[in-house]
Every structure is written in structure tokens, then in C-alpha cells.
Motif scaffolding. Structure first.
Motif, PDB file in Angstrom:
ATOM      1  N   VAL A 201      41.244  45.102  27.033  1.00 19.38           N
ATOM      2  CA  VAL A 201      40.988  45.764  28.318  1.00 19.38           C
ATOM      3  C   VAL A 201      42.251  46.498  28.741  1.00 19.38           C
ATOM      4  O   VAL A 201      43.312  45.887  28.891  1.00 19.38           O
TER       5      VAL A 201
ATOM      6  N   TYR B 163      38.182  41.863  22.651  1.00 23.35           N
ATOM      7  CA  TYR B 163      37.999  42.889  23.680  1.00 23.35           C
ATOM      8  C   TYR B 163      39.358  43.199  24.282  1.00 23.35           C
ATOM      9  O   TYR B 163      40.001  42.319  24.845  1.00 23.35           O
TER      10      TYR B 163
ATOM     11  N   ASN C 181      37.293  49.110  28.086  1.00 23.94           N
ATOM     12  CA  ASN C 181      37.088  47.834  27.406  1.00 23.94           C
ATOM     13  C   ASN C 181      36.782  48.168  25.948  1.00 23.94           C
ATOM     14  O   ASN C 181      35.656  48.504  25.611  1.00 23.94           O
TER      15      ASN C 181
HETATM   16  C1  LIG Z   1      34.121  43.868  27.720  1.00 21.86           C
HETATM   17  O1  LIG Z   1      32.864  44.063  27.087  1.00 21.86           O
HETATM   18  C2  LIG Z   1      32.241  42.866  26.634  1.00 21.86           C
HETATM   19  C3  LIG Z   1      30.957  43.230  25.928  1.00 21.86           C
HETATM   20  O2  LIG Z   1      30.459  44.416  26.315  1.00 21.86           O
HETATM   21  C4  LIG Z   1      31.993  41.924  27.805  1.00 21.86           C
HETATM   22  O3  LIG Z   1      31.450  40.718  27.321  1.00 21.86           O
HETATM   23  C5  LIG Z   1      33.316  41.648  28.486  1.00 21.86           C
HETATM   24  O4  LIG Z   1      33.115  40.854  29.634  1.00 21.86           O
HETATM   25  C6  LIG Z   1      33.957  42.946  28.920  1.00 21.86           C
HETATM   26  N1  LIG Z   1      35.250  42.643  29.507  1.00 21.86           N
HETATM   27  C7  LIG Z   1      35.659  43.175  30.671  1.00 21.86           C
HETATM   28  C8  LIG Z   1      36.947  42.736  31.217  1.00 21.86           C
HETATM   29  O5  LIG Z   1      34.981  43.988  31.251  1.00 21.86           O
END
Ligand SMILES: *[C@@H]1O[C@H](CO)[C@@H](O)[C@H](O)[C@H]1NC(C)=O
Ligand SMILES: *[C@@H]1O[C@H](CO)[C@@H](O)[C@H](O)[C@H]1NC(C)=O
Ligand SMILES: *[C@@H]1O[C@H](CO)[C@@H](O)[C@H](O)[C@H]1NC(C)=O
Ligand SMILES: *[C@@H]1O[C@H](CO)[C@@H](O)[C@H](O)[C@H]1NC(C)=O
Ligand SMILES: *[C@@H]1O[C@H](CO)[C@@H](O)[C@H](O)[C@H]1NC(C)=O
Length: 455
Positions: free
Chosen positions: A242, A240, A175
Motif C-alpha cells: 500500500v 499487498y 494497493n
Molecule cells: C488491498 O487489496 C486487497 C485485495 O483487493 C484487500 O484485501 C486489502 O484489504 C487491500 N488493502 C488496503 C489497505 O486497501
């Protein structure tokens, strides 16, 4: 009378001033007549070009609204050691320049023009995670439309820092964040917005990334944030990204060979330890496993301890333990044939408890021996006592024969033989235990593999 005149004069002056101000507004429009006949007249834009050093606003207390959007077109590399993700993206920046406007009707319907960005004020949008020199060429073009909307696209190779967690390698999902913001302008001067919805960015990026590289883009999410530094607030948009690794290469090159070697090692329990073939076989396998680990170490992440390294270490230690056990059994059987040591009481009762009722795991090693048509008494070393046991008369007979000394010797021999059999049984129990451990290990690693693959 005098005063009245001054009133009228004042009114007229006001009117003229008003008209002049309106005229001032008109000077922002660019006289575009002739653009369609003689090409664009650079002089018409000179006033705009001269202002490029300053943020293009009429009222300086109004912030400039800058919309951003991007398309991720490739994920080039993810470096777990340096914690860097290298990606390629097209950044679109859109804002209004109120000093540019023209009437398309005056110039044959020209609605947009491209011009070099050297002559325009540019918002200083940067990516906070950027860890490299921006190699974007600076002499790019921007589109300007007749309402002063400027659209600036630039290709960027982004080397961004990203917290990479490689525990689940090669089934890892990362991420990574890309934070867009301005170096200089605070919220009073610049406000960021989104040009497209994040789903659209995600959709176009997903369609565009055609490369069959190691990484798959899963989705892009977005969040707006204000960053406070001291008393200043900066507008930011956080994306973000992913991504997920394609594990097939690693499963084929790392997990399959390792699994095969462990499976062969498991099967080697069917080789009778007594025959002396098992130990060399296991040593060869161990050697093969070490060579495999040496060759494949490049594929493993060089930093951190992923689960797969733990798995390899477990495989290796299981192989070493089974080799040690084989050596121990060979030693035990050798002792049992020559001079069997007395068996401790607890071991004896444990052995009886485990072998008489079928409580333990099905004794695979015994099964194996049966399959091969072997019984524990077919040992080369134990043949002699077996033969003598077969010849051995019953105790009553011996008494009847009236030779107590030979009876005692025979009893001693029988005891020795019984002890030897007990040790053989014990060695088989150890084999069975280790075999069950192997099966358990293989089952748990296969189920872990399936669970990780499917999540
Ligand atoms: C990626 O990281 C952010 C902040 O750390 C978080 O809010 C988000 O849900 C994460 N996304 C996934 C798909 O894990
Ligand atoms: C625009 O420029 C042309 C000559 O290039 C001139 O004839 C015309 O009057 C100008 N229009 C205005 C509104 O100034
Ligand atoms: C400039 O903008 C500020 C804030 O919107 C407003 O209070 C002020 O009156 C504006 N000035 C002029 C000259 O329009
Ligand atoms: C930025 O986007 C918003 C809506 O997303 C829109 O209302 C606004 O006009 C856009 N601004 C520019 C400069 O394109
Ligand atoms: C993104 O793509 C999916 C299917 O591929 C579609 O259902 C969805 O409407 C798209 N979203 C946007 C915002 O275009």
C-alpha cells in the motif's frame, strides 16, 4: 541344518544391507577435513553439483519447503497510463538441500560457505505481476550452511502491473499486489512459506526506503493462496503493497495557482461592471487560466478523469460564465440608459421579493458598491435621469402649475427611470448570485481539499 545356515546367512545379509544403507546416508555428508587448511575442495561437493538438475530431495514424494521474504528498498515509479509500478526489492529464498551437510568440528568450525548458484538447483520463484524482462544477474552467490540450508538473495527491479485508481489524484493511495509463486512446481513438489513475519518485512522496508520520492510506503500485508489451473494446484503468497503519493508538489503547482486565479476572479465582482473595466479584467484572467492549464497539463495523469480535472473544468466554466454574465450586464445597463425594455411581471416580483427583505445572501456586490462609495445611481449613463428626477416636481405640483403635457412627459420620464433602476437592481442581483456561487464553490473545494489531505 542347511536351512538354519541360510537363516543366519539371511540375517547377516540383512545386517550388511542395513549398514550399507546407513553408509549411503553417510555419503550425503561432505568430508570437510582440510577446508580450513587447504581451502574448500571442489571434489567434496562434486556429488552435490552433479545433482543440480534435479530437485534436491531424498524421497521424491516429499515437497520442498521454500521460504521467501523480501525487502522493498525503493518505489521508483508509478505509471498511471500503463498501469505499472516499478519498485526495487531484495528477494530472499531459503530452502534445504538434504545432500549437503558436514560436521563443522572436522573443519575448524566452518559453518557456512558461499557458492555460485550456477552449481545449485534453484527454486523458480517468480512474481506473477512482473511485466518486464528480469534483468537480475544470474551469476549470483548463495550461502550454504552445514545443515544444507541454502539462502539465496537476489536484487530485482520489479515492473509490476497494478490496478491504479487515480480518481483522488494527487491524494491517491494505491494497493499493488506482488504474487510470489512457482512457474513449474505444483503443491506436491513445492510448498511456500514465510521466512519472516509480514510485519517485519513491512518494518524493514519502511526503515530502508529513505528516498524522498513521490511515493510513501504505508504498509505491506500478506495472504497465502493456492492457485488452481486445471487439475494442478500451485502455492502462492500474495503481498499487498500500500503506497501513497506525496501531494505537496501538486498542491503547490496545481491547486494553489488555480485557487488564486479563482479568488482574484471572485474579487473582480467588486469592480463595477458599468465602468467597463471588469470585462477586460476577466478576459485576462481567463487567458491566464488557460496558459496555466497548458503549462501544468504534464503534471496531470494522462489517463482517466481524476477529481482534480473536474475541478479545473469547473473553475474554467465558472470563469466563462461570469465573463458572459459581465457582458450581459454591460449590455443590459447600456439598454437601460437608452431605452429600458419593459420588465416581465415575474421578474419584477422576484426582484421585489429578493431585495426588499434581506432574504437572499448578503448582497456583496451592493456592499462592495457601498464600500467604494458608489450607489447604483452614480452610473455615468444614468446621471441624466437622476438629475432630472431630482428636479422633477411632485405630481400635485405639476397639476397646480397647470401643464398636463409636461406632467405626462415627466411621468413617462419617471417611469423610464424607475424601469432603469429596476434593471440595475436586476443586474446587481445577478452579480450577487454569481458571487455567492463563487464563494460556495471555493468553500466546497477548500473543504474537499482538507478532507482529502487528512484521510
Ligand atoms: C488491498 O487489496 C486487497 C485485495 O483487493 C484487500 O484485501 C486489502 O484489504 C487491500 N488493502 C488496503 C489497505 O486497501
Ligand atoms: C576425509 O578426507 C581426508 C583426506 O582428504 C581423509 O584423510 C579422511 O579419512 C576422510 N574422512 C572420512 C570420514 O572419509
Ligand atoms: C516417501 O514419502 C511418502 C509420503 O510422505 C511416504 O508415504 C513413503 O513411505 C516415503 N518413502 C520412503 C521410501 O521413505
Ligand atoms: C520456513 O519457515 C518456517 C517457519 O516460518 C520454519 O519452520 C521452517 O523451518 C522454514 N524453512 C526453511 C527451509 O527455512
Ligand atoms: C515494527 O515497528 C514498530 C514500531 O516501529 C514496532 O512497535 C513493532 O514491534 C515492529 N514489529 C516487528 C514485527 O518488528
Amino acid at each position: 541344518m542347511e536351512r538354519g545356515w541360510t537363516h543366519v546367512e539371511g540375517f547377516v545379509l540383512c545386517l550388511i544391507l542395513h549398514l550399507l544403507l546407513q553408509g549411503e546416508g553417510d555419503t550425503f555428508t561432505i568430508n570437510c577435513s582440510g577446508f580450513d587448511q587447504h581451502g574448500v575442495d571442489p571434489a567434496a561437493f562434486q556429488a552435490v553439483f552433479d545433482r543440480k538438475a534435479f530437485r534436491p530431495v531424498i524421497n521424491y514424494s516429499i515437497p520442498t519447503h521454500v521460504n521467501i521474504s523480501f525487502t522493498l528498498s525503493a518505489i521508483l515509479e508509478v505509471d498511471a497510463q500503463r498501469q505499472l509500478m516499478t519498485s526495487f526489492l531484495w528477494l530472499n529464498v531459503i530452502w534445504y538441500n538434504p545432500f549437503i551437510s558436514w560436521n563443522p568440528k572436522e573443519c575448524g568450525g566452518i559453518r557456512k560457505l558461499s557458492m555460485t548458484t550456477e552449481n545449485l538447483w534453484l527454486p523458480d520463484i517468480f512474481i506473477e505481476e512482473f511485466m518486464d524482462v528480469d534483468q537480475t544477474p544470474t551469476d549470483l552467490m548463495a550461502y550454504v550452511n552445514n545443515e544444507g540450508r541454502i539462502k539465496y538473495d537476489k536484487p530485482m527491479q520489479v515492473v509490476s502491473i497494478c490496478k491504479l485508481d487515480i480518481f483522488y489524484f494527487p491524494f491517491d493511495q494505491q494497493n499493488c499486489t506482488l504474487t510470489f509463486g512457482s512457474f513449474l512446481y505444483t503443491v506436491e513438489n513445492m510448498v511456500l512459506g514465510m521466512e519472516n513475519k509480514v510485519q517485519e518485512i513491512s518494518n524493514t522496508s519502511l526503515n530502508l526506503i529513505r528516498s524522498k520520492g513521490e511515493w510513501v510506503l504505508l504498509s505491506i500485508h500478506q495472504r497465502a493462496k493456492k492457485m488452481t489451473v486445471g487439475t494442478n494446484q500451485y502455492d502462492q503468497i500474495i503481498f499487498y503493497v500500500v503506497i501513497r503519493r506525496r501531494p505537496r508538489l501538486y498542491v503547490i503547482n496545481l491547486l494553489l495557482p488555480s485557487g488564486f486565479l479563482v479568488a482574484i476572479d471572485t474579487l473582480s465582482f467588486y469592480l463595477p461592471a458599468e465602468s467597463g473595466n471588469r470585462a477586460p479584467f476577466k478576459i485576462t484572467l481567463l487567458l491566464g487560466y488557460n496558459v496555466f492549464l497548458l503549462m501544468m497539463s504534464d503534471l496531470l495523469p494522462t489517463r482517466g478523469t481524476p477529481l482534480i480535472s473536474v475541478y479545473f473544468a469547473l473553475c474554467l466554466s465558472l470563469m466563462v460564465v461570469s465573463l458572459l454574465e459581465t457582458i450581459f450586464i454591460i449590455y443590459l445597463l447600456h439598454m437601460a440608459t437608452s431605452e429600458p425594455p419593459p420588465m416581465p411581471q415575474w421578474l419584477h416580483s422576484l426582484l421585489l421579493h429578493c431585495t426588499s427583505p434581506r432574504k437572499c445572501c448578503p448582497t456583496a456586490a451592493q456592499k462592495g458598491n457601498k464600500d467604494l462609495g458608489l450607489t447604483s445611481t452614480h452610473l455615468p449613463g444614468l446621471k441624466e435621469p437622476e438629475v432630472s428626477a431630482g428636479k422633477m416636481p411632485r405630481p400635485g405640483e405639476a397639476e397646480l402649475n397647470g401643464c398636463p403635457e409636461s406632467t405626462r412627459a415627466q411621468e413617462h420620464e419617471a417611469q423610464k427611470q424607475h424601469l432603469a433602476e429596476l434593471w440595475v437592481q436586476f443586474s446587481h442581483m445577478m452579480d450577487t448570485l454569481l458571487f455567492c456561487l463563487y464563494l460556495l464553490f471555493m468553500a466546497s473545494s477548500i473543504s474537499t481539499l482538507i478532507v482529502l489531505w487528512n484521510t
